[in-house]
Design a protein around this motif. Structure first.
Motif, short mmCIF file in Angstrom:
data_model
loop_
_atom_site.label_atom_id
_atom_site.label_comp_id
_atom_site.label_asym_id
_atom_site.label_seq_id
_atom_site.Cartn_x
_atom_site.Cartn_y
_atom_site.Cartn_z
N UNK A 62 0.83 -1.20 0.00
CA UNK A 62 0.00 0.00 0.00
C UNK A 62 0.87 1.25 0.00
N UNK A 63 1.95 1.23 0.77
CA UNK A 63 2.85 2.36 0.80
C UNK A 63 3.45 2.63 -0.57
N UNK A 64 3.81 1.56 -1.26
CA UNK A 64 4.39 1.70 -2.59
C UNK A 64 3.39 2.35 -3.54
N UNK A 65 2.13 1.90 -3.47
CA UNK A 65 1.09 2.45 -4.34
C UNK A 65 0.82 3.92 -3.99
N UNK A 66 0.78 4.23 -2.69
CA UNK A 66 0.52 5.62 -2.27
C UNK A 66 1.61 6.55 -2.78
N UNK A 67 2.86 6.09 -2.70
CA UNK A 67 3.97 6.92 -3.18
C UNK A 67 3.88 7.10 -4.69
N UNK A 68 3.51 6.04 -5.39
CA UNK A 68 3.40 6.10 -6.85
C UNK A 68 2.29 7.03 -7.28
N UNK A 69 1.15 6.96 -6.58
CA UNK A 69 -0.02 7.77 -6.94
C UNK A 69 -0.05 9.12 -6.24
N UNK A 70 0.96 9.41 -5.41
CA UNK A 70 1.06 10.67 -4.66
C UNK A 70 -0.16 10.88 -3.77
N UNK A 71 -0.48 9.85 -2.99
CA UNK A 71 -1.56 9.91 -2.00
C UNK A 71 -0.93 10.08 -0.63
N UNK A 72 -1.23 11.17 0.05
CA UNK A 72 -0.58 11.47 1.32
C UNK A 72 -1.34 10.87 2.49
N UNK A 73 -0.60 10.55 3.54
CA UNK A 73 -1.20 10.13 4.82
C UNK A 73 -1.35 11.36 5.70
N UNK A 74 -2.55 11.56 6.24
CA UNK A 74 -2.79 12.67 7.17
C UNK A 74 -2.42 12.20 8.58
N UNK A 75 -1.56 12.96 9.25
CA UNK A 75 -1.10 12.61 10.58
C UNK A 75 -1.52 13.70 11.56
N UNK A 76 -2.20 13.33 12.63
CA UNK A 76 -2.63 14.27 13.67
C UNK A 76 -2.05 13.78 15.00
N UNK A 77 -0.80 14.13 15.31
CA UNK A 77 -0.09 13.53 16.45
C UNK A 77 -0.82 13.67 17.79
N UNK A 78 -1.31 14.86 18.12
CA UNK A 78 -1.95 15.04 19.42
C UNK A 78 -3.25 14.25 19.50
N UNK A 79 -4.00 14.21 18.42
CA UNK A 79 -5.22 13.41 18.40
C UNK A 79 -4.89 11.94 18.62
N UNK A 80 -3.87 11.44 17.94
CA UNK A 80 -3.48 10.04 18.10
C UNK A 80 -3.11 9.73 19.54
N UNK A 81 -2.51 10.71 20.21
CA UNK A 81 -2.13 10.51 21.63
C UNK A 81 -3.36 10.55 22.54
N UNK A 82 -4.17 11.60 22.39
CA UNK A 82 -5.32 11.74 23.28
C UNK A 82 -6.38 10.68 23.04
N UNK A 83 -6.43 10.16 21.82
CA UNK A 83 -7.37 9.08 21.55
C UNK A 83 -6.82 7.72 21.97
N UNK A 100 10.58 8.67 3.58
CA UNK A 100 10.26 9.61 2.52
C UNK A 100 8.88 9.47 1.93
N UNK A 101 7.92 8.89 2.68
CA UNK A 101 6.56 8.78 2.17
C UNK A 101 5.83 10.10 2.40
N UNK A 102 4.90 10.44 1.52
CA UNK A 102 4.21 11.74 1.65
C UNK A 102 3.25 11.77 2.83
N UNK A 103 3.44 12.75 3.71
CA UNK A 103 2.51 12.94 4.82
C UNK A 103 2.16 14.43 4.93
N UNK A 104 0.99 14.69 5.49
CA UNK A 104 0.59 16.05 5.85
C UNK A 104 0.19 16.04 7.31
#
Length: 345
Positions: A227-248, A266-270
């Motif tokens: 999946x990571x390989x496909x996301x990088x190929x298709x330029x699909x970013x992962x959304x990361x919300x660090x504080x939410x991940x912690x509090x949840x 080097x995978x695309x994240x926002x």
């Protein structure tokens, strides 16, 4: 009942109780389900406060002021577009809610030249009752037709607890609309217990197959190299919300956050913020801080911060021309900030 009645009885006690109801403490909940139920209660209370018609524009303008003061010049907002009410019994519609958001944004932009604007991901609360899904998708079609420059896509939210729902792939209606509406699905965040199904991972795969433009909070993503390989190929970013991940309660040690691998490889994240005011955080800066100091490795420097900020535009729903203009404005602000920083030090 008049609020003054409560203030007269015990003002400080009332304020403390109200603040506790509208926010959360990560250590006060026994598990993610307990915490998700609190979020739903808080959401219902906030819903009743901000959807009062005279209050809605003020709430929106304050939101934009907070974002702008935090250095944010472009927002992609997930919202269910709640229906407003007043004390006269007027029947407002989702068109009124969306139009009010656009109007307030235009007013804000008139006095803030470098603010690019807001685009909407329509994100109702997740429910797999067929009639509800049909209603959601009908609203999505309506928003795209009426507000084509404002509406960008569709998501389903579940307050961090996706384990109680069927996988995305079971909603056949999504297949029928995938060529009309862009998706921005949350998937792969939850840790499902007492179940033999691999639900979060199934949601990740379904979201990718449905053509989701980004994946929201996909904490299980590093377990799937294909999946990571496909996301990088298709330029699909992962959304990361660090504080939410912690509090949840999904991530206790930021150095072990799955995004650490995504960044180093080097995978695309926002970086996003999810529900910042539930944990008294800034609209975005605090999440950037945690991503930089807590998640990235010790070799991280300004290049990483710059790339993360640029990713917010590069993996956005802006058109190519809008991205170019947005990045041009942002680069001017960045260069100005660097010059001031160097001058001070």
């Amino acid at each position: 009942m008049l609020m003054s009645n409560f203030h007269m009885q015990d003002s400080m006690s009332y304020r403390d109780k109200l603040r506790a109801t509208l926010s959360m403490d990560a250590h006060s909940y026994t598990n993610a389900t307990h915490l998700a139920n609190h979020l739903k209660r808080a959401h219902r209370l906030i819903h009743g406060l901000i959807t009062y018609r005279p209050m809605w524009p003020t709430f929106l303008f304050s939101m934009l002021e907070d974002f702008y003061a935090d250095g944010v010049t472009y927002v992609e907002l997930r919202s269910s577009l709640p229906i407003m009410y007043d004390l006269s019994g007027t029947n407002y519609t989702i068109w009124d809610t969306a139009n009010s958001l656009i109007t307030v944004t235009n007013i804000f932009r008139s006095t803030h030249d470098d603010f690019i604007g807001i685009k909407l991901i329509y994100a109702p609360v997740r429910d797999y009752n067929d009639s509800s899904m049909q209603d959601y998708l009908q609203i999505a079609r309506f928003l795209k037709a009426k507000f084509p420059k404002f509406f960008i896509g569709f998501d389903l939210i579940s307050f961090g607890d996706e384990c109680q729902f069927q996988p995305l792939g079971s909603a056949i209606q999504l297949l029928h609309i995938s060529k009309e509406i862009d998706f921005y699905f949350h998937a792969g965040e939850s840790r499902c217990q007492n179940t033999t199904t691999n639900l979060p991972d199934a949601n990740l795969i379904d979201a990718l197959l449905l053509g989701s433009k980004r994946l929201g909070n996909p904490l299980n993503l590093p377990l799937h190299p294909e999946m990571l390989r496909v996301m990088k190929l298709l330029k699909i970013a992962a959304e990361v919300c660090p504080l939410s991940n912690h509090y949840m309660q999904y991530v206790n040690d930021f150095s072990q956050h799955p995004a650490a691998y995504l960044i180093s490889a080097g995978y695309p994240i926002v970086v996003g913020s999810d529900y910042p005011y539930f944990w008294n955080a800034a609209p975005l800066t605090d999440d950037f801080y945690v991503a930089f100091v807590g998640i990235a490795n010790g070799q991280a420097n300004l290049r990483l911060l710059k790339q993360l900020a640029m990713n917010s535009f590069l993996y956005s729903a802006l058109t190519e021309e809008e991205k170019h203009n947005a990045l041009s404005k942002w680069h001017n602000n960045w260069d100005h900030w660097v010059d001031n920083f160097v001058r001070r030090t």
